[in-house]
Structure formats: structure tokens, C-alpha cells
Design an enzyme around this catalytic site. Sequence first.
Site, PDB file in Angstrom:
ATOM      1  N   ASP A 144       0.865  -1.193   0.000  1.00 23.81           N
ATOM      2  CA  ASP A 144       0.000   0.000   0.000  1.00 23.81           C
ATOM      3  C   ASP A 144       0.898   1.237   0.000  1.00 23.81           C
ATOM      4  O   ASP A 144       2.085   1.159   0.324  1.00 23.81           O
ATOM      5  CB  ASP A 144      -0.900   0.022   1.250  1.00 23.81           C
ATOM      6  N   SER A 145       0.294   2.373  -0.329  1.00 22.14           N
ATOM      7  CA  SER A 145       1.052   3.622  -0.311  1.00 22.14           C
ATOM      8  C   SER A 145       1.477   3.984   1.125  1.00 22.14           C
ATOM      9  O   SER A 145       2.410   4.752   1.304  1.00 22.14           O
ATOM     10  CB  SER A 145       0.197   4.744  -0.879  1.00 22.14           C
ATOM     11  N   CYS A 177     -11.053   2.751  -0.310  1.00 17.15           N
ATOM     12  CA  CYS A 177      -9.676   3.150  -0.030  1.00 17.15           C
ATOM     13  C   CYS A 177      -9.329   2.428   1.257  1.00 17.15           C
ATOM     14  O   CYS A 177     -10.106   2.471   2.224  1.00 17.15           O
ATOM     15  CB  CYS A 177      -9.567   4.659   0.153  1.00 17.15           C
ATOM     16  N   GLU A 214      -3.008   9.164   7.640  1.00 15.17           N
ATOM     17  CA  GLU A 214      -1.533   9.096   7.668  1.00 15.17           C
ATOM     18  C   GLU A 214      -0.978   9.953   8.810  1.00 15.17           C
ATOM     19  O   GLU A 214       0.046   9.636   9.390  1.00 15.17           O
ATOM     20  CB  GLU A 214      -0.932   9.540   6.329  1.00 15.17           C
ATOM     21  N   CYS A 261      -4.258  -1.490  -2.159  1.00 16.51           N
ATOM     22  CA  CYS A 261      -4.391  -0.049  -2.373  1.00 16.51           C
ATOM     23  C   CYS A 261      -5.266   0.127  -3.609  1.00 16.51           C
ATOM     24  O   CYS A 261      -4.931  -0.376  -4.691  1.00 16.51           O
ATOM     25  CB  CYS A 261      -2.996   0.525  -2.605  1.00 16.51           C
ATOM     26  N   HIS A 298      -7.366   3.016   3.519  1.00 16.99           N
ATOM     27  CA  HIS A 298      -7.159   3.853   4.702  1.00 16.99           C
ATOM     28  C   HIS A 298      -8.474   4.135   5.448  1.00 16.99           C
ATOM     29  O   HIS A 298      -8.467   4.436   6.637  1.00 16.99           O
ATOM     30  CB  HIS A 298      -6.567   5.217   4.307  1.00 16.99           C
TER      31      HIS A 298
END
Length: 275
Positions: free
Chosen positions: A11-12, A193, A159, A74, A195
Site C-alpha cells: 500500500d502507499s 480506499c 496518515e 491499495c 485507509h
Amino acid sequence: MLKPGPIGVFDSGYGGLTVLSHIQSLMPEYDYCYLGDNLRAPYGPRSFDIVYEFTKEAVNILFDMGCNLVILACNTASAKALRSIQQKDLPNIDPEKRVLGVIRPTAEVIGSFTKSRHVGILGTVGTIQSESYPIEITKFFPDITVTGEACPMWVPLVENREYENEGADYFVKKNLNNILAKDPAIDTIILACTHYPLLLNKIKAFLPEGISAIPQGEYIAHSLQDYLKRHPEMESVCTKGGITRYFTTESPEKFSEAATIFLNKEIEGERIILK
Ligand code: DGL
């Protein structure tokens, strides 16, 4: 002939951990290698070419570390890089290795959640602009109307670990209101997503009754399990030691601290440099 190795999960940043934790609980016997490109997250606002370039670098490094199968946990990378990597790069890198994404397995199951046949997609700018969800969902369920809403602030909130703070309320409410104004018949919203499950408490609190928010982790994990059953040649080269290593392109200390919170267990991150 492939040499046995761990399953790669990319994932990012931290988001893929929400998928990895479901995969680990469903299939604790395998070894995994998680890679978060925290240094260059978020990917959401980046161009097609850059997301493809970054994702290819990550996949290559996971292959170099011995992974034969890599999951792009992701949506942005799945939307913008998966097809090119599968069709253009894999035949040159190693035609026996595999890279799988998260959009198709989510699209496949969504038909059983919606009664109104109106589904909302919340994702990054990249995922929404790619139209990948409407395209995939229509293949399985042509009767479903799909409406997207990009939530560019949600990944930075996660994040930066602001997802439980009041500041997040404004953006969560704003994007939920927007998508429901676009299509008031929506009864199911995909958190497209990886996240976003971190914002689930807030999302649930602000969603009107009767509308459900669906995180993907569980469905990705089941889809992977099913894939391994259907592909014994790949399953047999996935090592089974129950060990996961966690790599980040940012500071391992920072990663370990945040990942421990996201996963609800102590982990130790290791630094990796992508090129
Ligand atoms: N977690 C990722 C996704 O599922 C991407 C977030 C980002 O880097 O913008 O789309």
C-alpha cells in the site's frame, strides 16, 4: 520454477494494514511481507504515470524479497497500475509471478449488500477519476447505479493519525453529504480506499440510518483464500511459517508506532529504499 516465499502486500502507506490484518486472521499459516510507501504517500492525487512507476518499483522490490504473489492492498494502485503491471511488466519480470488488486473482489460481492441497487463509492481522487468501480461493478451487476465521491482529505487525516480527532468530522460529514446529495437512493457505500476503515466510527456516526458503509478487508481476504484454492501451483510456493515482516520507506520507528495502533498488536518496522 518459482522458489517458495512470502505473500507480498503493498500500500502507499498504512491503509493496507487494514487488509493485511483480515488476511492474517483468515490465513495465519502463511508468511507475509508488508510494504508501505509512507515516504511518498498519498498516492491519491498523483498522476497515472507516477502511481504506475511507484507501484512497479514496490512490486519489483517485493519480488526481489522472494514474494511470488503480491496483493496491491491499495485501490489507487489497483486502479492506476494493476492492469499495466499484469499485462506489460509481468511477462518480462517473471510470467509465473502474480499481482492481484482489490477492486474486482470488492465489485464481485457488492450486489448482495444493496437493496435499492444504488451504491456509493468513496475513494481517492485517482480511484474515482479512473472510473474503475463503475466499470467493474457493471460487469457483475448491470442493474446497479454507481456514484463516486473523491475524499482527498481522508488519507492525510489517517496518515497523520488525526482520524479520531474533531478536525476529521468536518471532512467526513462534507463528503458523506456530497455523495448522498448526488444520489439520495444510495443504501450502500463502499469504502474504496484501504485507509478509510480507520475513519469507520466517524463515518457510521454521520451516516443516516439505513445506509451501510462497507470496508473491503474481509472480502479481499476471502478472495485471496479462494484464489489460493483455485491456484495450487501458487499456493504451494507460499511459505507457511506464520511470520510477517513490515517494511516502510519512511522511518521504521514512526511506522512501528503507528502500525501497532492500526493493527492492535506490537510490530517492528524495517526501512527499505525503493528505486
Ligand atoms: N490506501 C490507498 C487506497 O486504497 C491509497 C491512499 C493514498 O495514498 O492516497 O486507495
